[in-house]
Design a protein around this motif. Structure first.
Motif, short mmCIF file in Angstrom:
data_model
loop_
_atom_site.label_atom_id
_atom_site.label_comp_id
_atom_site.label_asym_id
_atom_site.label_seq_id
_atom_site.Cartn_x
_atom_site.Cartn_y
_atom_site.Cartn_z
N PRO A 30 60.61 32.24 45.52
CA PRO A 30 60.46 33.38 46.43
C PRO A 30 60.71 34.83 45.83
N GLU A 31 61.71 34.78 44.80
CA GLU A 31 62.39 36.08 44.21
C GLU A 31 61.01 36.56 43.22
N ALA A 32 60.42 35.53 42.73
CA ALA A 32 59.39 35.96 41.60
C ALA A 32 58.40 36.34 42.41
N VAL A 33 57.82 35.81 43.56
CA VAL A 33 56.64 36.16 44.24
C VAL A 33 56.79 37.87 44.76
N ALA A 34 58.09 37.96 45.31
CA ALA A 34 58.42 39.38 45.65
C ALA A 34 58.15 40.16 44.57
N GLY A 35 58.84 40.07 43.48
CA GLY A 35 58.78 40.94 42.21
C GLY A 35 57.03 40.98 41.96
N LEU A 36 56.42 40.05 41.92
CA LEU A 36 54.89 40.05 41.56
C LEU A 36 54.12 40.96 42.78
N GLU A 37 54.71 40.85 43.90
CA GLU A 37 53.89 41.25 44.92
C GLU A 37 54.24 42.94 44.89
N SER A 38 55.21 43.47 44.32
CA SER A 38 55.61 44.89 43.97
C SER A 38 54.55 45.48 43.29
N LEU A 39 53.76 44.69 42.40
CA LEU A 39 52.76 45.24 41.40
C LEU A 39 51.43 45.57 41.93
N LEU A 40 51.10 44.91 43.24
CA LEU A 40 49.73 44.90 43.76
C LEU A 40 49.47 46.29 44.26
N CYS A 41 48.25 46.50 44.73
CA CYS A 41 47.53 47.85 44.99
C CYS A 41 47.62 47.55 46.57
N ASP A 42 47.52 48.60 47.43
CA ASP A 42 47.42 48.47 48.91
C ASP A 42 46.22 47.60 49.20
N ASP A 43 45.25 47.38 48.50
CA ASP A 43 43.78 46.79 48.64
C ASP A 43 44.13 45.19 48.68
N GLU A 44 44.95 44.67 47.53
CA GLU A 44 45.25 43.44 47.16
C GLU A 44 46.44 43.07 48.18
N ARG A 45 47.28 43.90 48.57
CA ARG A 45 48.38 43.33 49.97
C ARG A 45 47.58 43.21 50.96
N ALA A 46 46.60 43.98 51.32
CA ALA A 46 45.70 43.87 52.73
C ALA A 46 44.95 42.66 52.39
N ARG A 47 44.53 42.30 51.39
CA ARG A 47 43.83 40.94 51.30
C ARG A 47 44.75 39.83 51.39
N ALA A 48 45.78 39.94 50.76
CA ALA A 48 46.95 38.86 50.83
C ALA A 48 47.28 38.50 52.43
N GLN A 49 47.35 39.53 53.20
CA GLN A 49 48.04 39.37 54.61
C GLN A 49 46.64 38.93 55.30
N ALA A 50 45.51 38.93 54.69
CA ALA A 50 44.33 38.17 55.58
C ALA A 50 44.07 36.77 55.42
N PHE A 51 45.23 36.05 54.56
CA PHE A 51 45.11 34.74 54.57
C PHE A 51 45.97 33.97 55.58
N HIS A 52 45.29 33.00 56.28
CA HIS A 52 45.87 32.26 57.33
C HIS A 52 47.16 31.46 57.15
N PHE A 53 47.12 30.89 55.79
CA PHE A 53 48.23 29.96 55.60
C PHE A 53 49.12 30.73 54.16
N ASP A 54 50.39 30.68 54.46
CA ASP A 54 51.44 31.25 53.59
C ASP A 54 51.32 30.54 52.25
N ARG A 55 50.88 29.37 52.15
CA ARG A 55 50.84 29.07 51.04
C ARG A 55 49.76 29.76 50.10
N ASP A 56 48.46 29.82 50.75
CA ASP A 56 47.51 30.53 50.12
C ASP A 56 47.86 32.03 50.08
#
Length: 257
Positions: A30-56
């Motif tokens: 989890p701590e690695a994913v949180a750090g990697l998420e901080s590198l994303l642009c807004d569009d990428e974060r929006a695309r991530a939130q569109a996934f139905h399953f947390d794993r994906d």
């Protein structure tokens, strides 16, 4: 190799006549994913939130963060400043100068391919049984490939199917054609004792000799994979990223022969 922060790691450099392929796991703590998420642009974060399953969602975040980290190393900017654009078939590329690249993932396994001279394509599939393999091959493979697959013993068919599939997908991705290029319009080699090659294209008698296909499969890693690059004579270097938290980078270099 001593661990170094990925954001301050030494500048990555593509050697003359070489292609770099990085392998990473998308199942990060989890701590690695949180750090990697901080590198994303807004569009990428929006695309991530569109996934139905947390794993994906978490795997998408990890994949995009790792891609940005690697590209940042090659072009010498912070990962958050890496600008991406997309071709007509959604193949990503850098908005400015820098290497050509391509990404593929299957389950937790991801491959990232980079070149400073030519378009590249990469594809990976987890090794598995394929009860519908013959039916899928008849729908998508060329007649010569279907015949080749049918000629193999039953215990070799699953691996052969995946070898054929990944080589075809890598070639299509390198060309950037997306679904516009039918998979049965060209032949690739596969099966025990066969070199990894593009054998034929329906549209050109010369093009088959203008591409290099490389088998990147790792039976111990549980996956089948292939790389395609325009022109021939490339030397492929694979690097395994064991851990990709933002504050640690562990690399093992393995040169392919």
């Amino acid at each position: 190799m001593e661990a170094e922060p990925i954001m301050t790691a030494p500048r990555l450099k593509l050697g003359a006549g070489t292609l770099d392929v990085w392998r990473a796991s998308l199942d990060q703590p989890p701590e690695a994913v949180a750090g990697l998420e901080s590198l994303l642009c807004d569009d990428e974060r929006a695309r991530a939130q569109a996934f139905h399953f947390d794993r994906d969602r978490l795997r998408f975040v990890a994949g995009r963060g790792i891609l940005r980290s690697l590209l940042a190393g090659y072009i010498g900017v912070p990962p958050q400043k890496v600008g991406l654009r997309y071709g007509p078939y959604r193949k990503p590329r850098l908005a400015g100068d820098g290497p050509w690249f391509n990404v593929s993932h299957s389950g937790p396994v991801a491959l990232f391919a980079f070149s400073d001279g030519v378009e590249v394509g990469v594809d990976v599939e987890l090794a598995r049984t394929l009860p519908d393999g013959d039916r899928i091959a008849e729908r998508f493979f060329s007649p010569a490939e279907v015949q080749r697959l049918r000629s193999l013993p039953a215990d070799q068919k699953d691996a052969a199917f995946l070898a054929c599939w990944t080589r075809k997908e890598a070639f299509v991705k390198a060309r950037g054609d997306g679904l516009a290029l039918p998979l049965d319009a060209f032949d690739v080699s596969f099966g025990p004792g066969r070199p990894c090659e593009l054998l034929r294209t329906a549209w050109s008698a010369e093009e088959a000799g203008q591409w290099q296909l490389v088998d990147l499969s790792d039976p111990a890693g549980g996956y089948v994979a292939a790389l395609a690059a325009h022109d021939v004579g490339w030397r492929v270097i694979t690097r395994r990223l064991d851990t990709i938290p933002v504050h640690e980078q562990s690399m093992i270099l393995q040169e392919m022969t």
